[in-house]
Scaffold this active site. Structure first.
Site, short mmCIF file in Angstrom:
data_model
loop_
_atom_site.label_atom_id
_atom_site.label_comp_id
_atom_site.label_asym_id
_atom_site.label_seq_id
_atom_site.Cartn_x
_atom_site.Cartn_y
_atom_site.Cartn_z
CG ASP A 1 -2.08 0.89 1.12
OD1 ASP A 1 -3.20 0.38 1.29
OD2 ASP A 1 -1.93 2.09 0.82
N GLY B 1 -5.08 4.94 1.78
CA GLY B 1 -5.06 4.04 2.95
C GLY B 1 -4.33 4.71 4.09
CE1 TYR C 1 -13.03 4.18 -8.90
CE2 TYR C 1 -15.37 4.44 -8.48
CZ TYR C 1 -14.16 3.83 -8.21
OH TYR C 1 -14.10 2.87 -7.24
#
Ligand code: UDP
Length: 334
Positions: free
Chosen positions: A31, A36, A149
């Protein structure tokens, strides 16, 4: 089993990691902490079966090594959230399409099975609910960033399905419908964490548009269960499967329910879309999944009641507020 989770410090990724570790798997996370947070995995960091790498998946050498170590890959790394997408469309398209391409390329060298996280956003403005996996995708014009998106996720789906058809690379695509629960941040525009924070802080709850638009909110733990079961189901390989709840609620009703569950007296404010997002913003009126395919393949139905999900999110933010108050008190005393 050794499981690689891309985007493993994200909201869904961290819950998935927790579940896999609890059942005894080894978990490798990658990540870049763009959306995150290390907070999401702090409680897992001491588990000897967890290893984590704070790197972008575009670092293809690291990615290739981690894919080599894994038996199965859960690809969740992506740019998400309508607000983020409108603010950073280049980043959205590049992260989603390039990232998925790199994961599939690395996995296909040894045919490691890949779960690809897609989204209900791909159904776009299709007005016929519930959405079945073979329903048409109805997107708006390219001049409206919101659709970038959906389009980038649709390209990811095409790419994953092509890897399956052409190279026999096993893939499963899950279209996630409004996944919610503790640890989801409101920073990228998601409605439930925003409403809960507004209610707890006694600020106005901001409903965009008329509030008649509706969604089905799925508890993250149900989504994780569905993902894991799909990866264990033979019939799911090469398939696109909706993952969501059937419980539909309008956004205005959600605002009222959040206010009630948080025991808040916040007013409910209606904000025009143009002000909330960008001029000409297009929203979907209803978004309801057909989940027959998920049920047929896995025998599982997401059914955590929304009120219970909201209670969990309220408890999460209330605890964060409490901790912040304790820390503020401690710094005053120093
Ligand atoms: N929304 C809202 N207030 C907020 C954030 C979102 O009324 O503070 C609305 C948003 O316009 C949409 C719905 O809530 O109609 C769900 O938004 P979200 O971004 O969570 O998910 P979407 O379904 O749009 O992907």
């Amino acid at each position: 089993m050794r499981c690689l989770i891309t985007g493993g410090a994200g909201f869904i990724g961290s819950h998935l990691a927790e579940h896999l570790l609890a059942r005894g798997d080894r978990v490798i996370l990658i990540d870049d902490l763009s959306t995150g947070s290390i907070e999401n995995i702090r409680h897992l960091k001491n588990d000897p079966r967890l290893s984590y790498y704070l790197e972008p998946i575009e670092n293809r050498h690291v990615l290739a090594e981690l894919v080599d170590e894994a038996d199965v890959i859960f690809h969740l790394a992506a740019a998400v959230g309508v607000k983020l997408i409108i603010e950073r469309p280049v980043h959205t398209i590049e992260t989603n399409v390039n990232g998925t391409q790199l994961v599939l390329e690395a996995a296909s060298k040894k045919r490691k099975p890949v779960f690809c996280a897609s989204t209900s956003e791909v159904y776009g403005k299709n007005g016929k609910v519930p959405f079945a996996e073979d329903s048409d995708l109805v997107l708006g014009p390219t001049s409206k960033s919101r659709w970038s998106y959906a389009a980038s996720k649709a390209v990811e789906e095409f790419l994953a399905l092509s890897y399956w058809k052409e190279k026999r690379q096993p893939v499963v695509i899950g279209r996630l419908f409004n996944t919610v629960g503790p640890r989801q941040t409101g920073r990228y525009g998601m409605v439930l964490p925003n409403f809960v924070q507004q209610a707890l802080e006694r600020r106005p709850i901001t409903v965009f548009g008329s509030g008649e638009q509706s969604r089905c909110f799925c508890h993250v733990k149900d989504a994780v269960e569905a993902i894991i079961r799909l990866m264990a189901a033979d019939g799911a390989v090469g398939e696109v499967v909706n993952i969501g709840s059937r419980e539909e609620i309008s956004i205005a009703a959600l605002a009222r329910l959040v206010r009630e569950r948080a025991a808040s007296d916040s007013p409910i404010d209606f904000v025009p879309y143009d002000k909330a997002y960008e001029p000409g913003f297009e929203d979907m009126l209803r978004r309801v999944p057909s989940i027959e395919k998920l049920e047929r393949l896995t025998g599982f139905t997401p059914r955590t009641p929304l009120s219970r999900t909201i209670d969990g999110v309220v408890a999460h933010f209330a605890e964060r507020q409490r901790q912040a108050a304790v820390e503020a008190g401690a710094s005053l005393r120093v």
